[in-house]
Design a protein around this motif. Sequence first.
Motif, PDB file in Angstrom:
ATOM      1  N   ASN A  39       5.801  48.460 -24.059  1.00  0.00           N
ATOM      2  CA  ASN A  39       5.644  47.035 -24.364  1.00  0.00           C
ATOM      3  C   ASN A  39       4.409  46.801 -25.236  1.00  0.00           C
ATOM      4  N   GLY A  40       3.340  47.530 -24.958  1.00  0.00           N
ATOM      5  CA  GLY A  40       2.151  47.422 -25.789  1.00  0.00           C
ATOM      6  C   GLY A  40       2.430  47.832 -27.221  1.00  0.00           C
ATOM      7  N   ILE A  41       3.206  48.883 -27.400  1.00  0.00           N
ATOM      8  CA  ILE A  41       3.578  49.341 -28.739  1.00  0.00           C
ATOM      9  C   ILE A  41       4.464  48.315 -29.435  1.00  0.00           C
ATOM     10  N   ALA A  42       5.436  47.777 -28.707  1.00  0.00           N
ATOM     11  CA  ALA A  42       6.345  46.779 -29.284  1.00  0.00           C
ATOM     12  C   ALA A  42       5.575  45.549 -29.759  1.00  0.00           C
ATOM     13  N   ARG A  43       4.646  45.073 -28.940  1.00  0.00           N
ATOM     14  CA  ARG A  43       3.885  43.878 -29.310  1.00  0.00           C
ATOM     15  C   ARG A  43       2.973  44.143 -30.501  1.00  0.00           C
ATOM     16  N   ALA A  44       2.464  45.363 -30.615  1.00  0.00           N
ATOM     17  CA  ALA A  44       1.607  45.702 -31.750  1.00  0.00           C
ATOM     18  C   ALA A  44       2.389  45.674 -33.062  1.00  0.00           C
ATOM     19  N   PHE A  45       3.592  46.221 -33.055  1.00  0.00           N
ATOM     20  CA  PHE A  45       4.430  46.165 -34.262  1.00  0.00           C
ATOM     21  C   PHE A  45       4.811  44.727 -34.602  1.00  0.00           C
ATOM     22  N   ARG A  46       5.088  43.926 -33.565  1.00  0.00           N
ATOM     23  CA  ARG A  46       5.432  42.512 -33.799  1.00  0.00           C
ATOM     24  C   ARG A  46       4.256  41.794 -34.442  1.00  0.00           C
ATOM     25  N   GLY A  96       8.737  36.883 -28.557  1.00  0.00           N
ATOM     26  CA  GLY A  96       8.931  37.299 -29.943  1.00  0.00           C
ATOM     27  C   GLY A  96       9.659  38.607 -30.115  1.00  0.00           C
ATOM     28  N   LEU A  97      10.074  39.215 -29.000  1.00  0.00           N
ATOM     29  CA  LEU A  97      10.800  40.486 -29.053  1.00  0.00           C
ATOM     30  C   LEU A  97      12.268  40.254 -28.721  1.00  0.00           C
ATOM     31  N   ASP A  98      13.142  41.048 -29.293  1.00  0.00           N
ATOM     32  CA  ASP A  98      14.579  40.956 -29.017  1.00  0.00           C
ATOM     33  C   ASP A  98      14.912  41.938 -27.897  1.00  0.00           C
ATOM     34  N   TYR A  99      15.240  41.404 -26.723  1.00  0.00           N
ATOM     35  CA  TYR A  99      15.503  42.263 -25.570  1.00  0.00           C
ATOM     36  C   TYR A  99      16.987  42.591 -25.446  1.00  0.00           C
ATOM     37  N   VAL A 100      17.274  43.850 -25.121  1.00  0.00           N
ATOM     38  CA  VAL A 100      18.651  44.262 -24.845  1.00  0.00           C
ATOM     39  C   VAL A 100      18.622  45.307 -23.738  1.00  0.00           C
ATOM     40  N   ARG A 101      19.599  45.241 -22.863  1.00  0.00           N
ATOM     41  CA  ARG A 101      19.639  46.172 -21.742  1.00  0.00           C
ATOM     42  C   ARG A 101      20.225  47.509 -22.184  1.00  0.00           C
ATOM     43  N   LEU A 102      19.576  48.600 -21.757  1.00  0.00           N
ATOM     44  CA  LEU A 102      20.103  49.941 -21.979  1.00  0.00           C
ATOM     45  C   LEU A 102      19.565  50.856 -20.889  1.00  0.00           C
ATOM     46  N   ASP A 103      20.445  51.437 -20.116  1.00  0.00           N
ATOM     47  CA  ASP A 103      20.063  52.386 -19.075  1.00  0.00           C
ATOM     48  C   ASP A 103      20.157  53.787 -19.661  1.00  0.00           C
ATOM     49  N   VAL A 104      19.014  54.361 -20.026  1.00  0.00           N
ATOM     50  CA  VAL A 104      19.030  55.656 -20.719  1.00  0.00           C
ATOM     51  C   VAL A 104      19.354  56.819 -19.782  1.00  0.00           C
ATOM     52  N   SER A 105      19.448  56.559 -18.474  1.00  0.00           N
ATOM     53  CA  SER A 105      19.875  57.630 -17.566  1.00  0.00           C
ATOM     54  C   SER A 105      21.377  57.862 -17.665  1.00  0.00           C
ATOM     55  N   ASP A 106      22.066  56.985 -18.385  1.00  0.00           N
ATOM     56  CA  ASP A 106      23.515  57.053 -18.577  1.00  0.00           C
ATOM     57  C   ASP A 106      23.802  57.464 -20.024  1.00  0.00           C
ATOM     58  N   GLY A 107      24.134  58.729 -20.227  1.00  0.00           N
ATOM     59  CA  GLY A 107      24.383  59.230 -21.579  1.00  0.00           C
ATOM     60  C   GLY A 107      25.482  58.489 -22.302  1.00  0.00           C
ATOM     61  N   LYS A 108      26.496  58.081 -21.566  1.00  0.00           N
ATOM     62  CA  LYS A 108      27.609  57.352 -22.182  1.00  0.00           C
ATOM     63  C   LYS A 108      27.153  55.978 -22.679  1.00  0.00           C
ATOM     64  N   ALA A 109      26.244  55.360 -21.917  1.00  0.00           N
ATOM     65  CA  ALA A 109      25.721  54.052 -22.328  1.00  0.00           C
ATOM     66  C   ALA A 109      24.960  54.166 -23.648  1.00  0.00           C
ATOM     67  N   ILE A 110      24.249  55.269 -23.836  1.00  0.00           N
ATOM     68  CA  ILE A 110      23.532  55.482 -25.098  1.00  0.00           C
ATOM     69  C   ILE A 110      24.527  55.648 -26.243  1.00  0.00           C
ATOM     70  N   GLU A 111      25.552  56.451 -26.018  1.00  0.00           N
ATOM     71  CA  GLU A 111      26.576  56.675 -27.045  1.00  0.00           C
ATOM     72  C   GLU A 111      27.243  55.366 -27.466  1.00  0.00           C
ATOM     73  N   GLU A 112      27.507  54.478 -26.497  1.00  0.00           N
ATOM     74  CA  GLU A 112      28.250  53.251 -26.756  1.00  0.00           C
ATOM     75  C   GLU A 112      27.342  52.069 -27.106  1.00  0.00           C
ATOM     76  N   PHE A 113      26.048  52.286 -27.119  1.00  0.00           N
ATOM     77  CA  PHE A 113      25.098  51.206 -27.395  1.00  0.00           C
ATOM     78  C   PHE A 113      25.332  50.653 -28.799  1.00  0.00           C
ATOM     79  N   ASN A 114      25.453  49.340 -28.889  1.00  0.00           N
ATOM     80  CA  ASN A 114      25.753  48.685 -30.161  1.00  0.00           C
ATOM     81  C   ASN A 114      24.641  47.701 -30.501  1.00  0.00           C
ATOM     82  N   PRO A 115      23.636  48.128 -31.268  1.00  0.00           N
ATOM     83  CA  PRO A 115      22.501  47.242 -31.557  1.00  0.00           C
ATOM     84  C   PRO A 115      22.884  46.093 -32.474  1.00  0.00           C
ATOM     85  N   ALA A 116      22.079  45.040 -32.434  1.00  0.00           N
ATOM     86  CA  ALA A 116      22.340  43.859 -33.264  1.00  0.00           C
ATOM     87  C   ALA A 116      21.934  44.092 -34.710  1.00  0.00           C
ATOM     88  N   PHE A 117      21.108  45.106 -34.962  1.00  0.00           N
ATOM     89  CA  PHE A 117      20.645  45.382 -36.323  1.00  0.00           C
ATOM     90  C   PHE A 117      21.475  46.511 -36.946  1.00  0.00           C
TER      91      PHE A 117
END
Length: 244
Positions: free
Chosen positions: A22-29, A57-78
């Motif tokens: 979160n600290g890194i995200a806010r710094a880039f923002r 000011g951050l765009d939040y999206v849920r992603l459970d990285v312990s689930d490999g299939k969820a990473i494969e199917e992740f569809n970002p807004a950008f």
Amino acid sequence: MNELDFSGRQVLVIGGSSGIGNGIARAFRAKGARVAVCGTRERGADYSPDEGSDLDGLDYVRLDVSDGKAIEEFNPAFHALDVLVLAQGAVIYRRGEFEMEGFRKVIEVNLMSLMACAQKFHPMLRAAKGSLIIVSSTAAFHATRGNPAYNASKTGALGLTRTLGQAWAEQGIRVNGIAPGLVDTKMTKVTTANPKRLEDALARIPLQRLGTPAEMAGAALFLASPLASYIVGQTIVVDGGLVL
């Protein structure tokens, strides 16, 4: 020219809902980037400032990285990505990592998901000639009592950073890493909330204080910027001198 101006750039911080990420995200923002962050909870509102979370000011999206299939199917807004920061992390205390179920759980989050996420966003990073930053830990340089999976995964993260750095450099992707020391986050409360443990920990740090997420962010901004244009496969230790 301001080499730390990220205006018009898209940044994704996985594990950016709290703590170091979160600290890194806010710094880039703050430097002008559009920043998306991933966390495990359903909504950004499910995180509170008490947990070290500031999603303004951050765009939040849920992603459970312990689930490999969820990473494969992740569809970002950008559709383009300039900087990917992998700051996800898990740890199990009370010797839970000595049980194979716990060991596998931590390795899945702290190491397996790094490669899965790197591969997922590799095409976007290649198109942008972007930057990948992997957050490991000073645990990679010494034993960590009671946490074999955390230690092994963070050591693995250093090797992954080197190897992806070598493999992807010719494609214009710079892969580097950050190894934080003892930073005041909810993950380190087992130490920071225990006066004796905290005293012992601070005695081993030459600067005699904890690090902050903002101080980790400084290294991330540098590594993603033109200032680090000739740095590949390196992990910068940001620990107040702990590993010395």
